[in-house]
Design an enzyme around this catalytic site. Structure first.
Site, PDB file in Angstrom:
ATOM      1  N   LYS A 176     124.120  -7.929  64.927  1.00 40.49           N
ATOM      2  CA  LYS A 176     122.903  -8.799  64.401  1.00 40.49           C
ATOM      3  C   LYS A 176     123.025  -8.265  63.025  1.00 40.49           C
ATOM      4  O   LYS A 176     122.819  -7.182  62.746  1.00 40.49           O
ATOM      5  CB  LYS A 176     121.704  -8.258  65.380  1.00 40.49           C
ATOM      6  CG  LYS A 176     121.918  -8.580  66.690  1.00 40.49           C
ATOM      7  CD  LYS A 176     120.778  -8.124  67.459  1.00 40.49           C
ATOM      8  CE  LYS A 176     120.666  -6.597  67.686  1.00 40.49           C
ATOM      9  NZ  LYS A 176     119.762  -6.130  68.496  1.00 40.49           N
ATOM     10  N   THR A 210     112.389  -8.181  67.749  1.00 45.19           N
ATOM     11  CA  THR A 210     113.298  -8.999  67.458  1.00 45.19           C
ATOM     12  C   THR A 210     114.625  -8.982  68.457  1.00 45.19           C
ATOM     13  O   THR A 210     115.098  -9.974  68.969  1.00 45.19           O
ATOM     14  CB  THR A 210     113.616  -9.329  65.976  1.00 45.19           C
ATOM     15  OG1 THR A 210     114.069  -8.207  65.552  1.00 45.19           O
ATOM     16  CG2 THR A 210     112.573 -10.088  65.231  1.00 45.19           C
TER      17      THR A 210
END
Ligand SMILES: Nc1ncnc2c1ncn2[C@@H]1O[C@H](COP(=O)(O)OP(=O)(O)OP(=O)(O)O)[C@@H](O)[C@H]1O
Ligand SMILES: Cc1ncc(COP(=O)(O)O)c(N)n1
Length: 264
Positions: A176, A210
């Site tokens: 990510k 997140t």
């Protein structure tokens, strides 16, 4: 309704509701699956940081796994904070015992606020016991640096690190890019192939949870029968919407808005 798909999160509780179990249950529910939880640890936490952690005993984690798997078998699973080697072992044994499928492993090591959520001595067990069971692992950049043993400062280094991790641990890896400087671009390395999932960086400082949200949205999409590529693309869309909705709660890095589609 009998065709409801089911999803399990195995993770730590966040008392402020922004990350961990609470983020996972909200994400899975809003993504259309029935959500269940096995709690690995309690954290006293808010948008400003973690002030306490109490681990659940490995025996009680096993009991929770038995209770879930013998009744409502999950179509997909997300694993988050696992804390200690004993907890990792209890989870791995139960996953093996019940032949669990569609496992998304978020190798949570340190909270954005800096608190250590994985004990140092648990790193080897995470690598040796949980990564081999996972269909995909979702490290952020700092976790990717630890797993690959290299620095990651740009997209070229993301490509190299994702390949190193994928080959070293024989797993699919979604690296990510939320912690990188430019855009929020995530990179999948699977079976020798790369795929980017790109979005612009949203100017929102409230990014608590997140990573938890993305991994549980991937699990929810796998539970619904999507392949890994579709699951990641849908999860990224969901996460981007939840960030873009611009919720602003708390005194620190606040939580995401999960009900943005319902309330708009
Ligand atoms: N400002 C942003 N704008 C758009 N997307 C973002 C932003 N920050 C993070 N993301 C996205 O959020 C997801 C989680 O990424 P990140 O690298 O922040 O994971 P993480 O560090 O594990 O998350 P967490 O904050 O829960 O620890 C990724 O899809 C990333 O691209
Ligand atoms: C219980 C728990 N699990 C995971 C995270 C990581 O999320 P973040 O890095 O956004 O703090 C967290 N803070 N708390």
């Amino acid at each position: 309704m009998n065709d409801m798909k089911t999803c399990l999160t195995i993770a730590g509780s966040d008392s402020s509701g922004g990350a961990g179990i609470q983020a996972d249950l909200k994400t899975m529910t809003v993504n259309g699956v029935y959500a269940m939880s096995v709690i690995t640890a309690l954290t006293a936490q808010n948008t400003q940081g973690v002030t306490g952690i109490v681990d659940v005993t490995p025996e009680f984690i096993r009991d929770q796994m038995d209770a879930v798997f013998t009744d409502i078998y999950p179509d997909a699973i997300k694993i988050g904070m696992v804390s200690s080697p004993e907890i990792v072992e209890a989870i791995a044994r139960s996953l093996e015992k019940y032949d669990a499928k569609n496992i998304v492993l978020d190798p949570v090591m340190v909270a954005t606020s800096g608190a250590k959520l994985l004990k140092e001595e648990a790193m080897d067990s995470l690598i040796n016991r949980l990564i081999p069971l996972a269909d995909v692992i979702t490290p952020n950049i700092p976790e990717g640096e630890i797993l690959s043993g290299m620095e990651i400062k740009n997209e070229d280094e993301m490509l190299k690190a994702a390949e190193v991790i994928g080959e070293k641990y024989a797993c699919a890896v979604l690296l990510k890019g939320g912690h990188s400087i430019n855009d929020a671009n995530d990179l999948l390395y699977k079976d020798g192939k790369f795929k980017w999932y790109r979005t612009e960086r949203i100017n929102n400082p409230n990014t608590h949870g997140t990573g938890c949200t993305l991994s549980s949205a991937i699990a929810a999409n796998l539970a619904k029968g999507n392949d890994l590529d579709e699951a990641i693309a849908n999860a990224k869309d969901y996460l981007t919407g939840a960030l873009r909705a611009g919720l602003d709660l708390g005194k620190g890095s606040g939580p995401l808005m999960h009900n943005y589609k319902i309330l708009k």
